[in-house]
Design a protein around this motif. Structure first.
Motif, PDB file in Angstrom:
ATOM      1  N   GLY A 148       0.788  -1.235   0.000  1.00 31.92           N
ATOM      2  CA  GLY A 148       0.000   0.000   0.000  1.00 31.92           C
ATOM      3  C   GLY A 148       0.815   1.277   0.000  1.00 31.92           C
ATOM      4  N   SER A 149       2.128   1.166  -0.159  1.00 29.75           N
ATOM      5  CA  SER A 149       2.960   2.368  -0.115  1.00 29.75           C
ATOM      6  C   SER A 149       2.684   3.309  -1.285  1.00 29.75           C
ATOM      7  N   HIS A 150       2.023   2.806  -2.329  1.00 28.43           N
ATOM      8  CA  HIS A 150       1.670   3.678  -3.450  1.00 28.43           C
ATOM      9  C   HIS A 150       0.674   4.752  -3.025  1.00 28.43           C
ATOM     10  N   LEU A 151      -0.083   4.485  -1.966  1.00 28.49           N
ATOM     11  CA  LEU A 151      -1.026   5.481  -1.458  1.00 28.49           C
ATOM     12  C   LEU A 151      -0.274   6.691  -0.902  1.00 28.49           C
ATOM     13  N   LEU A 152       0.792   6.430  -0.167  1.00 27.97           N
ATOM     14  CA  LEU A 152       1.606   7.517   0.353  1.00 27.97           C
ATOM     15  C   LEU A 152       2.314   8.243  -0.775  1.00 27.97           C
ATOM     16  N   ASP A 153       2.745   7.501  -1.799  1.00 18.53           N
ATOM     17  CA  ASP A 153       3.390   8.118  -2.955  1.00 18.53           C
ATOM     18  C   ASP A 153       2.434   9.093  -3.633  1.00 18.53           C
ATOM     19  N   LEU A 154       1.178   8.674  -3.829  1.00 19.07           N
ATOM     20  CA  LEU A 154       0.181   9.541  -4.458  1.00 19.07           C
ATOM     21  C   LEU A 154      -0.083  10.767  -3.595  1.00 19.07           C
ATOM     22  N   TRP A 155      -0.215  10.573  -2.288  1.00 16.16           N
ATOM     23  CA  TRP A 155      -0.418  11.682  -1.343  1.00 16.16           C
ATOM     24  C   TRP A 155       0.721  12.684  -1.450  1.00 16.16           C
ATOM     25  N   ASN A 156       1.949  12.187  -1.445  1.00 16.59           N
ATOM     26  CA  ASN A 156       3.115  13.066  -1.452  1.00 16.59           C
ATOM     27  C   ASN A 156       3.303  13.795  -2.775  1.00 16.59           C
ATOM     28  N   ARG A 157       2.800  13.235  -3.867  1.00 21.57           N
ATOM     29  CA  ARG A 157       2.898  13.921  -5.154  1.00 21.57           C
ATOM     30  C   ARG A 157       2.118  15.235  -5.138  1.00 21.57           C
ATOM     31  N   ARG A 158       1.062  15.280  -4.367  1.00 27.70           N
ATOM     32  CA  ARG A 158       0.216  16.474  -4.298  1.00 27.70           C
ATOM     33  C   ARG A 158       0.402  17.271  -3.005  1.00 27.70           C
ATOM     34  N   ARG A 159       1.132  16.709  -2.040  1.00 24.88           N
ATOM     35  CA  ARG A 159       1.226  17.325  -0.713  1.00 24.88           C
ATOM     36  C   ARG A 159       1.775  18.737  -0.766  1.00 24.88           C
ATOM     37  N   GLY A 160       2.709  18.998  -1.655  1.00 19.35           N
ATOM     38  CA  GLY A 160       3.327  20.313  -1.723  1.00 19.35           C
ATOM     39  C   GLY A 160       2.398  21.416  -2.192  1.00 19.35           C
ATOM     40  N   PHE A 161       1.251  21.056  -2.749  1.00 15.02           N
ATOM     41  CA  PHE A 161       0.293  22.061  -3.215  1.00 15.02           C
ATOM     42  C   PHE A 161      -0.604  22.564  -2.083  1.00 15.02           C
TER      43      PHE A 161
END
Length: 262
Positions: A148-161
């Motif tokens: 499930g680490s892809h969920l964190l990857d997706l979150w972090n891709r947008r986190r900076g916005f």
């Protein structure tokens, strides 16, 4: 808020609206891979003075998902069918990011039926953007993995916005993106393939192009839209890519002022 579906040639299209059903309509189109919830806090503010409608783009949210490839023209086809089904004979049009690109196509084909056009953080798609599309990195694509680490990857891709404290809005993004994870990148691909520069001369509506100061992806497009359309441009007081969620009050005020301008 009133939720509903309308039939279309693609299947059912989902929308949410606020305000008097007899009021002056404003149709709002969201970015990829979002849903109407991008306008969750904007809808009631615009609905206080207009008939505010936010649809789920074809293939996203709770709207039908066609099997074939996505395109801006296809998205616009569905938006036009929704406008027809809701009896929006003449309406104001608001689009954010991908929604703005769809709004360009819709305004170009419907012309005087669109009373005004507000393009929010809309990318300007020209020959250069189309030529370099294949070399651009995916925006939201992640490969599912067992832990499930892809969920964190997706979150972090947008986190900076998003700023600290805006996790609820980022969670809404995650819900939308995960619901279309197998096709999450296709909306971005459709934008990069769109022949926008060839459609802009067909727009007859008044146009305002706005952007958040932190959205460095779309901010340079303001000058290009001004040059191509002779339109007004405006940089709002703050925000980033998820502008309608970060500054719903200022965003709604801008929509109401522009739609009332004539």
């Amino acid at each position: 808020m009133r939720k509903g579906y309308v039939p279309s040639s693609f299947g059912q299209l989902h929308y949410v609206e606020c305000g008097d059903a007899a009021g002056e309509p404003v149709l709002m189109l969201h970015q990829t891979p979002r849903s109407w919830t991008e306008y969750l806090d904007v809808l009631p503010l615009v609905g206080a003075e207009r008939r505010a409608v936010a649809m789920d783009t074809l293939g996203f949210g709770a709207s039908a998902r066609p099997e074939g490839p996505f395109s801006i023209e296809l998205f616009a086809d569905a938006a036009e069918e929704l406008a027809d089904a809701l009896g929006l004979d003449r309406f104001h049009l608001v689009g954010h990011h991908t929604g703005g690109v769809i709004a360009v196509e819709l305004a170009a084909r419907l012309q005087d039926r669109v009373a005004s056009l507000l393009l929010s953080a809309t990318p300007f798609v020209d020959d250069e953007k189309r030529r370099t599309a294949a070399a651009r990195k995916p925006v939201d694509h992640v490969d599912p993995v067992p832990d499930g680490s892809h969920l964190l990857d997706l979150w972090n891709r947008r986190r900076g916005f998003y700023e600290e404290g805006q996790e609820a809005a980022l969670t809404r993004f995650m819900v939308d993106a995960l619901s279309v994870l197998d096709r999450v990148e296709e909306g971005h691909v459709a934008v990069r393939a769109y022949e926008m520069d060839r459609r802009l001369p067909h727009i007859t509506a008044r146009v305002l192009a706005v952007c958040a100061p932190g959205d460095h992806y779309s901010l340079p497009a303001l000058e290009k839209f001004a040059a191509a359309l002779g339109c007004e441009t405006r940089v709002l007081s703050g925000g980033h890519v998820p502008l309608p969620e970060q500054l719903p009050g200022e965003f709604a005020k801008t929509v109401l002022e522009w739609t009332a301008a004539g």
